[in-house]
Structures are given as C-alpha cells and as structure tokens.
Design a protein around this motif. Structure first.
Motif, PDB file in Angstrom:
ATOM      1  N   LYS A  51       1.022  -1.046   0.316  1.00 42.04           N
ATOM      2  CA  LYS A  51       0.105  -0.066   0.013  1.00 42.04           C
ATOM      3  C   LYS A  51       0.642   1.217   0.350  1.00 42.04           C
ATOM      4  O   LYS A  51       0.530   2.341  -0.316  1.00 42.04           O
ATOM      5  CB  LYS A  51      -0.885  -0.189   1.643  1.00 42.04           C
ATOM      6  CG  LYS A  51      -2.573  -0.364   0.913  1.00 42.04           C
ATOM      7  CD  LYS A  51      -2.899  -0.730   2.266  1.00 42.04           C
ATOM      8  CE  LYS A  51      -3.359   0.957   2.797  1.00 42.04           C
ATOM      9  NZ  LYS A  51      -4.489   1.428   2.234  1.00 42.04           N
ATOM     10  N   ARG A  53       2.150   2.362   2.646  1.00 44.71           N
ATOM     11  CA  ARG A  53       1.273   2.682   4.062  1.00 44.71           C
ATOM     12  C   ARG A  53       2.521   3.326   4.483  1.00 44.71           C
ATOM     13  O   ARG A  53       3.089   1.733   5.445  1.00 44.71           O
ATOM     14  CB  ARG A  53       0.302   1.360   4.007  1.00 44.71           C
ATOM     15  CG  ARG A  53      -0.752   2.403   5.898  1.00 44.71           C
ATOM     16  CD  ARG A  53      -1.894   1.648   5.791  1.00 44.71           C
ATOM     17  NE  ARG A  53      -2.430   1.187   7.113  1.00 44.71           N
ATOM     18  CZ  ARG A  53      -3.653   1.861   7.580  1.00 44.71           C
ATOM     19  NH1 ARG A  53      -4.540   1.485   6.578  1.00 44.71           N
ATOM     20  NH2 ARG A  53      -3.700   1.687   8.542  1.00 44.71           N
ATOM     21  N   SER A 138      -7.967  -0.400   2.979  1.00 45.67           N
ATOM     22  CA  SER A 138      -8.081  -0.341   2.489  1.00 45.67           C
ATOM     23  C   SER A 138      -7.167  -0.963   1.107  1.00 45.67           C
ATOM     24  O   SER A 138      -5.897  -0.437   1.266  1.00 45.67           O
ATOM     25  CB  SER A 138      -8.336   0.923   1.755  1.00 45.67           C
ATOM     26  OG  SER A 138      -8.047   1.399   2.204  1.00 45.67           O
ATOM     27  N   ASN A 140      -5.843   0.288  -1.299  1.00 43.22           N
ATOM     28  CA  ASN A 140      -5.566   1.149  -2.018  1.00 43.22           C
ATOM     29  C   ASN A 140      -4.063   2.047  -2.010  1.00 43.22           C
ATOM     30  O   ASN A 140      -3.308   1.418  -0.544  1.00 43.22           O
ATOM     31  CB  ASN A 140      -6.245   2.348  -2.384  1.00 43.22           C
ATOM     32  CG  ASN A 140      -7.543   2.855  -1.024  1.00 43.22           C
ATOM     33  OD1 ASN A 140      -7.421   2.136  -0.158  1.00 43.22           O
ATOM     34  ND2 ASN A 140      -6.012   3.847  -0.162  1.00 43.22           N
ATOM     35  N   SER A 146     -10.499   4.392  -1.137  1.00 41.49           N
ATOM     36  CA  SER A 146     -10.841   3.228  -1.526  1.00 41.49           C
ATOM     37  C   SER A 146     -11.705   2.020  -2.717  1.00 41.49           C
ATOM     38  O   SER A 146     -12.778   3.092  -2.899  1.00 41.49           O
ATOM     39  CB  SER A 146     -11.266   2.547   0.152  1.00 41.49           C
ATOM     40  OG  SER A 146     -10.964   3.539   0.633  1.00 41.49           O
ATOM     41  N   HIS A 215      -6.266  12.664   2.492  1.00 42.75           N
ATOM     42  CA  HIS A 215      -6.428  11.286   2.569  1.00 42.75           C
ATOM     43  C   HIS A 215      -7.724  10.642   1.684  1.00 42.75           C
ATOM     44  O   HIS A 215      -8.681  11.557   1.317  1.00 42.75           O
ATOM     45  CB  HIS A 215      -6.871  10.500   4.411  1.00 42.75           C
ATOM     46  CG  HIS A 215      -7.024   9.547   4.090  1.00 42.75           C
ATOM     47  ND1 HIS A 215      -6.958   8.729   5.728  1.00 42.75           N
ATOM     48  CD2 HIS A 215      -7.257   7.505   3.584  1.00 42.75           C
ATOM     49  CE1 HIS A 215      -6.548   6.953   5.704  1.00 42.75           C
ATOM     50  NE2 HIS A 215      -6.824   7.027   4.017  1.00 42.75           N
ATOM     51  N   TYR A 216      -8.737   9.481   1.445  1.00 41.73           N
ATOM     52  CA  TYR A 216      -9.347   9.161   0.403  1.00 41.73           C
ATOM     53  C   TYR A 216      -9.290  10.163  -0.966  1.00 41.73           C
ATOM     54  O   TYR A 216     -10.439  10.165  -1.447  1.00 41.73           O
ATOM     55  CB  TYR A 216     -10.889   9.056   1.243  1.00 41.73           C
ATOM     56  CG  TYR A 216     -10.398   8.433   2.650  1.00 41.73           C
ATOM     57  CD1 TYR A 216     -10.471   7.777   2.967  1.00 41.73           C
ATOM     58  CD2 TYR A 216     -10.563   9.391   3.689  1.00 41.73           C
ATOM     59  CE1 TYR A 216     -10.111   6.738   4.001  1.00 41.73           C
ATOM     60  CE2 TYR A 216     -10.811   9.081   5.483  1.00 41.73           C
ATOM     61  CZ  TYR A 216     -10.558   7.221   5.602  1.00 41.73           C
ATOM     62  OH  TYR A 216     -10.370   7.285   6.594  1.00 41.73           O
TER      63      TYR A 216
HETATM   64 MG    MG Z   1      -7.738   3.461   3.743  1.00 45.26          MG
END
Ligand code: MG
Ligand code: AMP
Length: 298
Positions: A51, A53, A138, A140, A146, A215-216
């Motif tokens: 991700k 992340r 999620s 993504n 997402s 975000h998102y």
């Molecule tokens: Mg997420």
C-alpha cells in the motif's frame, strides 16, 4: 491482478495463501481490503509495502465473532461489549487493549488493537477457512481512494495480491466507524455509517495515529462547492447538466454506498478537477462529510 469468484475452491486456495503469509484482496461490506494473517509480522509488513502505507498507521483486525475478538484483547469493557453485540457483524471498529497474540507490527507499536467483525459472507468465510484473524486495510495506495469493487483495485496494489476474491459491490461503501474503547466511555475516532451517539475525539483528546487531513483522495483534485456549473465535472444531487456530472441519491446510506465508485469513475476521465456539491449538513451525513473533506485535503 487475478480476480476470482469466491467458489469453495478459490476460498480454500485463498485461506492457504493467508496461512502462508501471502496477501489476498478481500471484499467487506465497507471497502475491499488487503487481507493478511494479522498474527504474522512478515505478512503485515508486506501489507504496508503493497500500500505504501507508513508503518506508524495501525491496521484493523477482522475476526468472525466476539469470542474471537476476545482472544486478541486483554480487556473488553462492558460498554464495548454492548457496542459489539449491537453492531457486529458490521462497520463498527473497536479499539481495545491488545493481547500478546497481536504483534506490534499490526498495531504500529501501540498497546491497543482495532478489531471488528465484517458483515460480508466472503470475508467471514476467508476468516473461518484460514483460522486466522485477518488485518485488512483498504486495497489502495496510501492516501488514495478505497475500492468498493474488485475492478476498482489499482493494478499497483492488485499485482501484489495472490488473488482478489470478487464479492461484488460493497454495500456500505465507506470505511468503518472507529471507536476508542480504552477509556471509561467510548470516543469516536473516525465517523462511519454505524453512527453512535458519543462525542467525537477533540484534536487534543485520545488520538488515533493514521488520521491525516488528506486521505481518501482521487487523483484529480476534489473540491466541495455549493452547486456545479454547466461545464463542471463532478457529483451533484440535482439533474446532471453534462455527461461528466453524476447524480447521487439525496439519502446518506445510498449516497455513501455509491460515493467511491462514482469518484473512481470520474477520476478515470481525468478531469482537471472533481467538484462535489455540498450534501446536507445533518448528523446522518457526518461520515460522508468527513470523507469529502479528507478527499479535498482540508
Ligand atoms: Mg484506507
Ligand atoms: P483503515 O485505514 O480503514 O484500515 O483504518 C485503520 C485506521 O483505524 C487507522 O488509520 C487508525 O486511524 C485507526 N486505528 C487502527 N488501529 C488503531 C489503534 N490501535 N488505536 C487507534 N486507532 C487505530
């Protein structure tokens, strides 16, 4: 990216992959997740990598029942148990003191763990068949939108997955409500469609790592506006004025369910900007406002 229908055979293969530390694209009722064995540090680290992340952003662990959740935590206050009984399976994540079974990689080093029981038959079958608690952020890239269908998983993430189990469109369509249950009363860290009447976390309160102002977000910049002009691309609640305007329902549950799929669709057309008409400001739209503001980056 390999997308498979959730046959018994595919489920069996996916469960074996989870036990072997691989990643699976898993449908839930909220969004599609990158599923991994939440008790396997290497699998968890591979999730962060797939991700992009940051490692300081803890994962939500998905289990099949309250009993299974109990095995991951070192305490379950009575009010949290009431929430679990009311909302599970469903889009309600509870942050509880963590037990020793959960490795620090999964919780970003925190002494707490976020858990929920998803309300999706394929997710529940994968948890049962693998016999493992499953972390599933999620599917993504970090900060991105997402996916709410198997097709909306970007190849850059999808190619890191052993397979994606196709569970159709996600019914809820936005991420779960996150509630901190480590104090003497519940505190909402992230609003979601499972709305509970408690205070939201004030900025100085108990905080959640991994909550960012941006975000998102789709690739095209998103902006919330009063109403769309005739040539604008975006989301409206009224009659569309051109093919790049999509009308969403004026009822929050149906709106949330379609929001990300619509943003993915608009994003693929690469408009200079995606404009979103401001929805109503009543409490039942709070989770949608949260996601729209974060997509906008404010
Ligand atoms: Mg997420
Ligand atoms: P998601 O990005 O949808 O997978 O949701 C994960 C989010 O839940 C994280 O970004 C955190 O904001 C929150 N979260 C997960 N675990 C914890 C925890 N132990 N304590 C507080 N918040 C958490």
């Amino acid at each position: 990216m390999r997308i498979e229908q959730p046959t018994d055979e595919a489920l069996k293969e996916a469960a074996a992959a989870i036990r072997a530390g691989r990643l699976i694209g898993m449908p839930t009722e909220t969004v599609y997740g990158v599923a991994a064995d939440a008790t396997n540090p290497e699998a968890v680290l591979a999730t962060f990598e797939a991700k992009g992340r940051p490692a300081e952003n803890p994962l939500i662990v998905h289990v099949a029942s309250i009993e299974d959740a109990r095995r991951l935590v070192s305490g379950f206050p009575a009010y949290a148990l009431t929430l679990a009984e009311m909302y599970w399976p469903g889009p309600m994540t509870l942050v509880l003191p963590k037990g020793p079974q959960v490795p620090p990689e999964t919780t970003a080093g925190l002494e707490t763990v976020a858990v929920r029981v998803p309300d999706h038959p394929v997710a529940l079958r994968l948890i049962a068949a693998s016999g493992r608690p499953i972390s599933a952020p999620s599917a993504n890239r970090f900060m991105g939108l997402s996916p709410t269908s198997a097709e909306d998983i970007e190849p850059s993430v999808g190619d890191r997955l052993h397979m994606v189990l196709d569970g159709g469109r996600c019914r809820v369509g936005i991420e779960s409500t996150v509630v901190d249950c480590t104090g003497d009363r519940p505190l909402v860290l992230r609003p979601g469609m499972a709305a509970i009447a408690t205070e939201a976390a004030a900025p100085s309160d108990r905080r959640s790592p991994g909550m960012y102002p941006r975000h998102y977000s789709p690739r095209s910049p998103l902006r919330i506006v009063e109403s769309l002009g005739a040539r604008d691309a975006g989301i409206t609640l009224k009659v569309p004025q051109n093919p790049l305007q999509i009308r969403l329902p004026s009822e929050p549950v149906a709106y949330a369910s379609e929001l990300y799929a619509t943003l993915h669709l608009l994003d693929r057309c690469k408009p200079p900007e995606i404009l979103v008409e401001a929805p109503p400001t009543s409490q039942d739209w709070a989770a949608i406002w949260d996601r729209l503001r974060k997509a906008q980056g404010s």
